[in-house]
Write a protein that holds these residues in place. Structure first.
Motif, PDB file in Angstrom:
ATOM      1  N   ASP A 177       0.843  -1.200   0.000  1.00  0.00           N
ATOM      2  CA  ASP A 177       0.000   0.000   0.000  1.00  0.00           C
ATOM      3  C   ASP A 177       0.877   1.248   0.000  1.00  0.00           C
ATOM      4  OD1 ASP A 177      -2.392  -1.471   0.137  1.00  0.00           O
ATOM      5  OD2 ASP A 177      -2.234  -1.625   2.315  1.00  0.00           O
ATOM      6  N   VAL A 207       1.271   5.262   0.598  1.00  0.00           N
ATOM      7  CA  VAL A 207       0.707   6.422   1.288  1.00  0.00           C
ATOM      8  C   VAL A 207       1.446   7.644   0.757  1.00  0.00           C
ATOM      9  CG1 VAL A 207       0.284   7.553   3.485  1.00  0.00           C
ATOM     10  CG2 VAL A 207       0.217   5.043   3.337  1.00  0.00           C
ATOM     11  N   LYS A 208       0.726   8.475   0.008  1.00  0.00           N
ATOM     12  CA  LYS A 208       1.334   9.650  -0.632  1.00  0.00           C
ATOM     13  C   LYS A 208       0.706  10.910  -0.053  1.00  0.00           C
ATOM     14  CE  LYS A 208       1.999  11.675  -5.249  1.00  0.00           C
ATOM     15  NZ  LYS A 208       1.081  12.836  -5.117  1.00  0.00           N
ATOM     16  N   ASP A 209       1.557  11.805   0.440  1.00  0.00           N
ATOM     17  CA  ASP A 209       1.082  13.048   1.066  1.00  0.00           C
ATOM     18  C   ASP A 209       0.063  12.764   2.166  1.00  0.00           C
ATOM     19  OD1 ASP A 209       2.661  14.470  -0.774  1.00  0.00           O
ATOM     20  OD2 ASP A 209       1.040  14.449  -2.251  1.00  0.00           O
ATOM     21  N   GLY A 210       0.303  11.685   2.898  1.00  0.00           N
ATOM     22  CA  GLY A 210      -0.539  11.352   4.042  1.00  0.00           C
ATOM     23  C   GLY A 210      -1.819  10.618   3.711  1.00  0.00           C
ATOM     24  N   LYS A 211      -2.049  10.299   2.433  1.00  0.00           N
ATOM     25  CA  LYS A 211      -3.297   9.650   2.032  1.00  0.00           C
ATOM     26  C   LYS A 211      -3.003   8.381   1.226  1.00  0.00           C
ATOM     27  CE  LYS A 211      -5.653  14.128   1.629  1.00  0.00           C
ATOM     28  NZ  LYS A 211      -6.373  15.046   0.697  1.00  0.00           N
ATOM     29  N   PRO A 212      -3.890   7.391   1.330  1.00  0.00           N
ATOM     30  CA  PRO A 212      -3.720   6.195   0.499  1.00  0.00           C
ATOM     31  C   PRO A 212      -3.719   6.573  -0.976  1.00  0.00           C
ATOM     32  CG  PRO A 212      -5.365   5.804   2.208  1.00  0.00           C
ATOM     33  CD  PRO A 212      -5.061   7.274   2.235  1.00  0.00           C
ATOM     34  N   TYR A 213      -2.853   5.938  -1.747  1.00  0.00           N
ATOM     35  CA  TYR A 213      -2.695   6.297  -3.150  1.00  0.00           C
ATOM     36  C   TYR A 213      -2.644   5.037  -4.002  1.00  0.00           C
ATOM     37  CZ  TYR A 213      -0.517   8.179  -7.411  1.00  0.00           C
ATOM     38  OH  TYR A 213      -0.244   8.519  -8.700  1.00  0.00           O
ATOM     39  N   ARG A 214      -3.397   5.065  -5.091  1.00  0.00           N
ATOM     40  CA  ARG A 214      -3.372   3.961  -6.046  1.00  0.00           C
ATOM     41  C   ARG A 214      -3.266   4.523  -7.460  1.00  0.00           C
ATOM     42  NH1 ARG A 214      -4.717  -0.959  -3.965  1.00  0.00           N
ATOM     43  NH2 ARG A 214      -5.687  -0.976  -1.895  1.00  0.00           N
ATOM     44  N   THR A 233       3.660  -1.353   3.682  1.00  0.00           N
ATOM     45  CA  THR A 233       3.352   0.016   3.270  1.00  0.00           C
ATOM     46  C   THR A 233       4.594   0.706   2.722  1.00  0.00           C
ATOM     47  OG1 THR A 233       3.766   0.850   5.511  1.00  0.00           O
ATOM     48  CG2 THR A 233       1.477   0.292   4.941  1.00  0.00           C
ATOM     49  N   THR A 254       5.602   4.807   2.217  1.00  0.00           N
ATOM     50  CA  THR A 254       5.157   6.161   2.542  1.00  0.00           C
ATOM     51  C   THR A 254       6.105   7.182   1.921  1.00  0.00           C
ATOM     52  OG1 THR A 254       4.231   5.388   4.642  1.00  0.00           O
ATOM     53  CG2 THR A 254       4.603   7.755   4.408  1.00  0.00           C
TER      54      THR A 254
END
Length: 347
Positions: free
Chosen positions: A195, A197-204, A242, A244
């Motif tokens: 998973d 985490v980009k800029d504090g948010k989950p990213y896909r 994860t 990050t």
């Protein structure tokens, strides 16, 4: 001239022609063999390389500190892992007989990315080696080897391959990065399954590529994630699965021995498309970037030779040479070792 005499004359001419052609053919073969032998000898002025025992344990080579690397000098030991004393890098090399395209070691464990030559096409594999370069386990890989690392303990090994393409300079490539735990052979075959985490948010995103692992310990690591035309330094958590994001425009990170800084390739403005990088160092506490004195484009994952010096490969007469530069931006780049690539230090 009688018919019988004419026939004998023709046979004699034919025999002479066959002998002449045979002599030419034999001469060509011997000449080619001699040329091949010349290529198998060390190039004049190049390093001296001899076969001998190679260990990944510090202190077993009679030197306080040893360098191990892929030998690029022309001759019978080209592409083999070789060692030299770290304080005498221009001295005679000891070649192991084990060939690797990429290599790294830590804690007595080696990771060797090898080519298996085929009649129609080559295949590749990642080989985990023990401290005497004996194969422990191998894994088929999906493309051309490009990066490898081992955790300081020797418990984890990582590698990156090009699934498509063969250069990071453009955008038309795809990578696969894997991590294996050599204690139980648990393989994380593709870090793209983690998973993000980009800029504090989950990213896909479907365009994610990951490469260039460097280990902090047996759980935390750093790597590069590319997506949306940008690259990011990420901190990985193996247990949590994860990645990050921490900082933008970071490729092929290499963690300093004290765990406080990252050496990396950074794309700089106005650089050529096929040579876009400069070597930088990032302070992880402040995210302050420092440009090194190396002004050439570096397409390598640098190694920290100590807490203040970086080691990296550049093209050379034999294929690649190893250069050093201070990590704090001072000094100048200096060639340390010719005809070598993929270095690591023992001790």
């Amino acid at each position: 001239m009688t018919t019988s005499l004419q026939n004998r004359t023709r046979v004699l001419i034919l025999l002479v022609a066959v002998l002449l052609l045979g002599g030419v053919g034999t001469g060509a073969v011997l000449y080619a063999a001699d040329r091949s032998a010349d290529r198998d000898r060390a190039q004049p002025g190049g390093p001296v390389v001899t076969r001998g025992p190679v260990s990944l344990r510090p202190g077993e080579h009679g030197a306080a500190r040893t360098m191990v690397f892929r030998n690029m000098a022309w001759g019978p030991h080209r592409d083999e892992l070789a060692t030299v004393p770290a304080d005498h890098p221009d001295g005679p090399r000891t070649a192991s007989g084990v060939q690797c395209l990429r290599f790294y070691t830590g804690g007595g464990t080696g990771i060797c990315l090898q080519a298996e030559r085929g009649a129609l096409q080559d295949t590749y594999r990642a080989v985990v080696l023990d401290d005497h370069l004996k194969e422990l386990r191998s894994f088929p890989v999906a493309g051309i080897p490009t990066r490898s690392r081992v955790s300081p303990s020797g418990h984890l090994a990582a590698w990156t391959v090009f699934v498509s393409g063969d250069s990071y300079a453009g955008t038309d490539f795809s990578t696969r990065t894997s991590i294996v735990d050599v204690r139980d052979w648990n393989l994380r075959d593709n870090l793209e399954d983690f998973d993000v985490v980009k800029d504090g948010k989950p990213y896909r995103a479907p365009d994610i590529n990951i490469w260039g692992v460097t280990f902090a310990d047996d759980n935390a690591f750093y790597a590069t994630v590319a997506t949306g035309g940008q690259t990011y330094l990420v901190r990985g958590d193996l247990a949590a699965r994860t990645l990050t994001t921490l900082h933008q425009n970071v490729e092929c990170p290499s963690l300093s021995p004290d765990g406080t800084r990252i050496a990396y390739k950074k794309r700089v403005p106005d650089a050529p498309v096929d040579a876009p990088w400069r070597l930088y160092v990032l302070d992880l506490a402040t995210m302050t970037e420092t440009a090194t004195a190396e002004q050439r484009s570096i397409d390598d994952q640098a190694v920290w030779s100590d807490g203040s010096t970086l080691l990296y490969a550049l093209p050379g007469d034999f294929g690649a040479d190893l250069w050093t530069v201070p990590a704090d931006g001072s000094g100048a780049a200096v060639r340390l070792l010719e005809a070598a690539v993929a270095p690591a230090y023992l001790g």
